[in-house]
Design a protein around this motif. Structure first.
Motif, PDB file in Angstrom:
ATOM      1  N   GLN A 236      35.871  51.667  60.863  1.00  0.00           N
ATOM      2  CA  GLN A 236      35.409  50.443  59.825  1.00  0.00           C
ATOM      3  C   GLN A 236      36.305  49.092  60.168  1.00  0.00           C
ATOM      4  OE1 GLN A 236      36.070  51.547  55.728  1.00  0.00           O
ATOM      5  NE2 GLN A 236      34.156  52.714  55.628  1.00  0.00           N
ATOM      6  N   VAL A 237      35.759  48.132  60.042  1.00  0.00           N
ATOM      7  CA  VAL A 237      36.321  46.749  60.638  1.00  0.00           C
ATOM      8  C   VAL A 237      36.594  46.252  59.226  1.00  0.00           C
ATOM      9  CG1 VAL A 237      36.240  44.555  61.627  1.00  0.00           C
ATOM     10  CG2 VAL A 237      35.236  46.566  62.636  1.00  0.00           C
ATOM     11  N   GLU A 238      38.053  45.647  58.945  1.00  0.00           N
ATOM     12  CA  GLU A 238      38.188  44.973  57.992  1.00  0.00           C
ATOM     13  C   GLU A 238      38.348  43.556  57.994  1.00  0.00           C
ATOM     14  OE1 GLU A 238      42.322  44.996  54.974  1.00  0.00           O
ATOM     15  OE2 GLU A 238      41.568  46.771  55.571  1.00  0.00           O
ATOM     16  N   THR A 239      37.718  42.779  57.327  1.00  0.00           N
ATOM     17  CA  THR A 239      37.506  41.256  57.229  1.00  0.00           C
ATOM     18  C   THR A 239      38.759  40.828  56.156  1.00  0.00           C
ATOM     19  OG1 THR A 239      35.789  41.316  55.756  1.00  0.00           O
ATOM     20  CG2 THR A 239      34.986  41.627  58.070  1.00  0.00           C
ATOM     21  N   SER A 240      38.960  39.476  56.982  1.00  0.00           N
ATOM     22  CA  SER A 240      39.983  38.900  56.146  1.00  0.00           C
ATOM     23  C   SER A 240      39.286  38.557  54.812  1.00  0.00           C
ATOM     24  CB  SER A 240      40.655  37.774  56.807  1.00  0.00           C
ATOM     25  OG  SER A 240      39.650  37.075  57.369  1.00  0.00           O
ATOM     26  N   LYS A 241      40.213  38.342  53.972  1.00  0.00           N
ATOM     27  CA  LYS A 241      39.808  37.717  52.603  1.00  0.00           C
ATOM     28  C   LYS A 241      40.147  36.343  52.247  1.00  0.00           C
ATOM     29  CE  LYS A 241      39.504  42.442  50.437  1.00  0.00           C
ATOM     30  NZ  LYS A 241      39.960  43.256  49.342  1.00  0.00           N
ATOM     31  N   PRO A 242      39.785  35.640  51.568  1.00  0.00           N
ATOM     32  CA  PRO A 242      40.227  34.187  51.318  1.00  0.00           C
ATOM     33  C   PRO A 242      41.067  34.444  50.215  1.00  0.00           C
ATOM     34  CG  PRO A 242      37.895  34.467  50.222  1.00  0.00           C
ATOM     35  CD  PRO A 242      38.275  35.576  51.403  1.00  0.00           C
ATOM     36  N   SER A 243      42.142  33.321  50.302  1.00  0.00           N
ATOM     37  CA  SER A 243      43.095  33.237  49.309  1.00  0.00           C
ATOM     38  C   SER A 243      42.461  33.108  47.763  1.00  0.00           C
ATOM     39  CB  SER A 243      44.257  32.427  49.683  1.00  0.00           C
ATOM     40  OG  SER A 243      43.671  31.071  49.873  1.00  0.00           O
ATOM     41  N   THR A 244      42.981  33.577  46.757  1.00  0.00           N
ATOM     42  CA  THR A 244      42.623  33.314  45.705  1.00  0.00           C
ATOM     43  C   THR A 244      43.444  32.501  44.653  1.00  0.00           C
ATOM     44  OG1 THR A 244      43.394  35.506  44.803  1.00  0.00           O
ATOM     45  CG2 THR A 244      41.103  35.337  45.841  1.00  0.00           C
ATOM     46  N   SER A 245      42.854  31.909  43.582  1.00  0.00           N
ATOM     47  CA  SER A 245      44.057  31.512  42.705  1.00  0.00           C
ATOM     48  C   SER A 245      43.553  31.763  41.269  1.00  0.00           C
ATOM     49  CB  SER A 245      43.847  29.980  42.993  1.00  0.00           C
ATOM     50  OG  SER A 245      44.796  29.136  42.139  1.00  0.00           O
ATOM     51  N   GLN A 246      43.484  32.991  41.213  1.00  0.00           N
ATOM     52  CA  GLN A 246      43.243  33.656  39.672  1.00  0.00           C
ATOM     53  C   GLN A 246      44.465  33.264  38.755  1.00  0.00           C
ATOM     54  OE1 GLN A 246      41.604  37.270  41.053  1.00  0.00           O
ATOM     55  NE2 GLN A 246      40.266  36.956  39.466  1.00  0.00           N
ATOM     56  N   GLU A 247      44.418  32.899  37.552  1.00  0.00           N
ATOM     57  CA  GLU A 247      45.569  32.875  36.683  1.00  0.00           C
ATOM     58  C   GLU A 247      46.589  33.753  36.802  1.00  0.00           C
ATOM     59  OE1 GLU A 247      46.584  30.917  32.193  1.00  0.00           O
ATOM     60  OE2 GLU A 247      44.324  31.828  32.971  1.00  0.00           O
ATOM     61  N   GLY A 248      45.882  35.227  36.545  1.00  0.00           N
ATOM     62  CA  GLY A 248      47.111  36.234  36.465  1.00  0.00           C
ATOM     63  C   GLY A 248      47.746  36.647  37.835  1.00  0.00           C
ATOM     64  N   ASP A 249      46.956  36.181  38.739  1.00  0.00           N
ATOM     65  CA  ASP A 249      47.574  36.341  40.284  1.00  0.00           C
ATOM     66  C   ASP A 249      48.731  35.413  40.742  1.00  0.00           C
ATOM     67  OD1 ASP A 249      46.096  38.676  40.294  1.00  0.00           O
ATOM     68  OD2 ASP A 249      44.418  37.640  41.484  1.00  0.00           O
ATOM     69  N   SER A 250      48.704  34.183  40.241  1.00  0.00           N
ATOM     70  CA  SER A 250      49.573  33.296  40.610  1.00  0.00           C
ATOM     71  C   SER A 250      51.044  33.154  40.123  1.00  0.00           C
ATOM     72  CB  SER A 250      48.827  31.661  40.194  1.00  0.00           C
ATOM     73  OG  SER A 250      47.936  31.397  40.559  1.00  0.00           O
ATOM     74  N   PRO A 251      51.748  33.100  41.123  1.00  0.00           N
ATOM     75  CA  PRO A 251      53.258  32.954  40.536  1.00  0.00           C
ATOM     76  C   PRO A 251      53.419  31.951  39.577  1.00  0.00           C
ATOM     77  CG  PRO A 251      52.916  32.058  42.923  1.00  0.00           C
ATOM     78  CD  PRO A 251      51.524  32.531  42.162  1.00  0.00           C
ATOM     79  N   ARG A 252      54.637  32.070  38.774  1.00  0.00           N
ATOM     80  CA  ARG A 252      54.890  31.097  37.887  1.00  0.00           C
ATOM     81  C   ARG A 252      56.330  30.773  37.675  1.00  0.00           C
ATOM     82  NH1 ARG A 252      50.670  30.883  34.181  1.00  0.00           N
ATOM     83  NH2 ARG A 252      51.861  29.498  32.737  1.00  0.00           N
ATOM     84  N   ILE A 253      56.621  29.283  37.569  1.00  0.00           N
ATOM     85  CA  ILE A 253      58.023  28.892  37.586  1.00  0.00           C
ATOM     86  C   ILE A 253      58.425  28.277  36.136  1.00  0.00           C
ATOM     87  CG2 ILE A 253      58.231  28.605  39.955  1.00  0.00           C
ATOM     88  CD1 ILE A 253      57.800  25.522  39.489  1.00  0.00           C
ATOM     89  N   LYS A 254      59.583  28.289  35.909  1.00  0.00           N
ATOM     90  CA  LYS A 254      60.181  27.730  34.445  1.00  0.00           C
ATOM     91  C   LYS A 254      60.045  26.200  34.792  1.00  0.00           C
ATOM     92  CE  LYS A 254      62.188  28.851  30.475  1.00  0.00           C
ATOM     93  NZ  LYS A 254      61.647  29.993  29.673  1.00  0.00           N
ATOM     94  N   CYS A 255      59.294  25.573  33.693  1.00  0.00           N
ATOM     95  CA  CYS A 255      59.327  24.116  34.102  1.00  0.00           C
ATOM     96  C   CYS A 255      59.491  23.430  32.645  1.00  0.00           C
ATOM     97  CB  CYS A 255      57.975  23.877  34.667  1.00  0.00           C
ATOM     98  SG  CYS A 255      57.917  22.008  35.463  1.00  0.00           S
ATOM     99  N   PRO A 256      60.744  23.452  31.879  1.00  0.00           N
ATOM    100  CA  PRO A 256      60.834  22.815  30.572  1.00  0.00           C
ATOM    101  C   PRO A 256      60.358  21.493  30.402  1.00  0.00           C
ATOM    102  CG  PRO A 256      62.639  23.975  31.160  1.00  0.00           C
ATOM    103  CD  PRO A 256      61.907  23.950  32.378  1.00  0.00           C
TER     104      PRO A 256
END
Length: 461
Positions: A236-256
């Motif tokens: 099987q050949v694995e194709t690359s997947k586009p990057s996603t920006s789902q809310e649950g997957d995105s990193p978060r930072i503190k920003c008071p």
């Protein structure tokens, strides 16, 4: 207030302007617009034919992307290509520079690098302002050095919708001149047509460019294509997947003071650099970006742009729909002694539009940051495409073109799939960012938005 950069005008000038933007921006007789008046200039931008020529360099060869941009599209494309290259070749030396950023034009030609030139056309067959020095040097200097051994390719931005004889003339001339000086073209020139679908043109050309690099040999003489063996039984050949920006997957930072969430964190991008935001200083909404002293912040408006009052704005047709014609009166009498306000027949009127407030509000509701948070002047990445020192609200209202087509790569991020028919799904239905976000229920970080949205372009009439 209205804004007008000017070489030309007089006391009270009445003109007819036809564009759907005016229905959203100038509904009231006293509105505000940014009006530059430029002598006999007409914007152009970008068509395409592709073909591989030859390529003998290795996959470790540094890549220099060099752009000349009048309204920001070529610069946006340059950084989009850089991001795609960095994703595919994280250890490769990839740089982006404007033609204006190097004092000595000879320094543009770094030995051993593959040079990717991107340039639009300004005025009537003229190079962009930030590329004039280099263009004049490369085209007119009789003592130019031999460019033997230099690999290059060119993507031009133009428009078949106006001044057809000058369509993509700067890119074409540069492509021909580099070959005359002995440089080696590795890919046929790409011609982006803003009169059709420039985003699709660039997407197709950049895909060919990436394929070209895939076929280039590495230091050991093996191309990436050679590394992919013929599929065996059951393989099987694995194709690359586009990057996603789902809310649950995105990193978060503190920003008071900036983040809207109860825990004072906000989403950031996993792909783009993090912006430095500072808490609001006021909740004032400005109708233009001039400072109180009348100065132009970060040269957002073109040189010579002035602010004038719109004293009347009305429909000039009984049944004027989305494309109806408006008649607008601008008061210039206070500035009649200013030589910059003189104009003559044939000059173009340049207007800086403002995004519809309802569209801005809808997009702000999608973000998780305070609308009046300030994008700090200090500590921002070099690739940030907009002026700093503005609030998020001001940036979205004035600097980003929220009505423009979304780039193919941005569409892939939102739809979370790689294969798209851009013309059929996006361009011809003219689906905007808001359309896509609402339909697919996506949340974006501020960085994913601002590093991918098209810059606002002045409208030439």
């Amino acid at each position: 207030g209205v804004i007008a950069p000017a070489q030309q005008q007089h006391s009270s000038h009445r003109t007819q302007l036809s564009h759907p933007m005016f229905r959203a921006i100038l509904q009231q007789s006293s509105g505000h617009v940014v009006l530059p008046l430029l002598g006999r200039q007409c914007l152009r931008q970008n068509v395409s034919r592709f073909g591989f020529v030859r390529f003998s360099a290795s996959r470790s060869q540094p890549i220099r992307i060099l752009y000349a941009s009048q309204t920001g599209t070529a610069k946006l494309f340059a950084y989009q290509l850089s991001e795609e290259l960095s994703d595919h070749y994280p250890n490769r030396d990839i740089s982006v520079k404007g033609w204006h950023e190097i004092n000595n034009p000879r320094e543009l030609f770094a030995a051993g690098s593959l040079h990717v030139f991107m340039t639009s056309v300004a005025g009537v067959g003229e190079p962009p302002d930030n590329g004039k020095k280099f263009y004049s040097w490369i085209m007119n200097n009789k003592n130019n050095p031999s460019l033997n051994g230099l690999d290059y390719c060119v993507f031009g931005l133009g428009s078949t919708a106006g001044h057809l004889p000058y369509y993509n003339v700067i890119g074409k001339n540069l492509d021909k001149r580099l070959e005359e000086l002995g440089a080696s073209r590795v890919l046929e020139i790409g011609l982006g047509d803003d009169g059709d679908c420039i985003e699709d043109d660039f997407d197709n050309w950049s895909a060919n460019f990436m394929d070209l690099l895939e076929d280039a040999p590495d230091a050991g003489g093996t191309s990436k294509a050679d590394e992919v063996s013929v599929a065996q039984d059951g393989a099987q050949v694995e194709t690359s997947k586009p990057s996603t920006s789902q809310e649950g997957d995105s990193p978060r930072i503190k920003c008071p003071g900036v983040a809207l969430a109860d825990d004072e964190t906000r989403m950031i991008s996993s792909k783009y650099p993090t912006l430095n935001l500072i808490p609001r200083k006021a909740d004032t909404v400005r109708h233009h970006l001039f400072k109180e002293d009348g100065s132009n912040p970060n040269s957002f408006y073109s040189k010579g742009t002035l602010k004038f009052d719109v004293i009347s704005n009305k429909h000039a047709e009984i049944n004027g729909g989305e494309s109806g014609m408006n008649e607008m009166e601008v008061m210039l009498s206070e500035y009649s002694s200013n030589k910059m306000c003189n104009y003559e027949a044939g000059d173009h009127l340049v207007i800086y539009p403002v995004n519809s407030q309802c569209v801005v509000e809808a997009l702000l509701d999608n973000l998780d940051v305070d609308r009046h948070a300030i994008i700090s002047v200090e500590g921002q990445p070099e690739s940030y495409p907009f002026p700093t020192g503005l609030t998020v609200y001001e940036t979205l209202s004035h600097c980003a073109d929220l009505g423009a087509l979304v780039s193919p790569n941005f569409v892939r991020m939102i739809l979370q799939r790689k294969d798209i028919d851009y013309k059929a799904e996006i361009a011809h239905p003219r689906r905007t960012l808001i359309d896509l976000l609402f339909q697919h229920q996506r949340k974006l970080s501020l960085e994913d938005l601002l590093f991918q949205i098209a810059p606002m372009k002045p409208r030439y009439y």
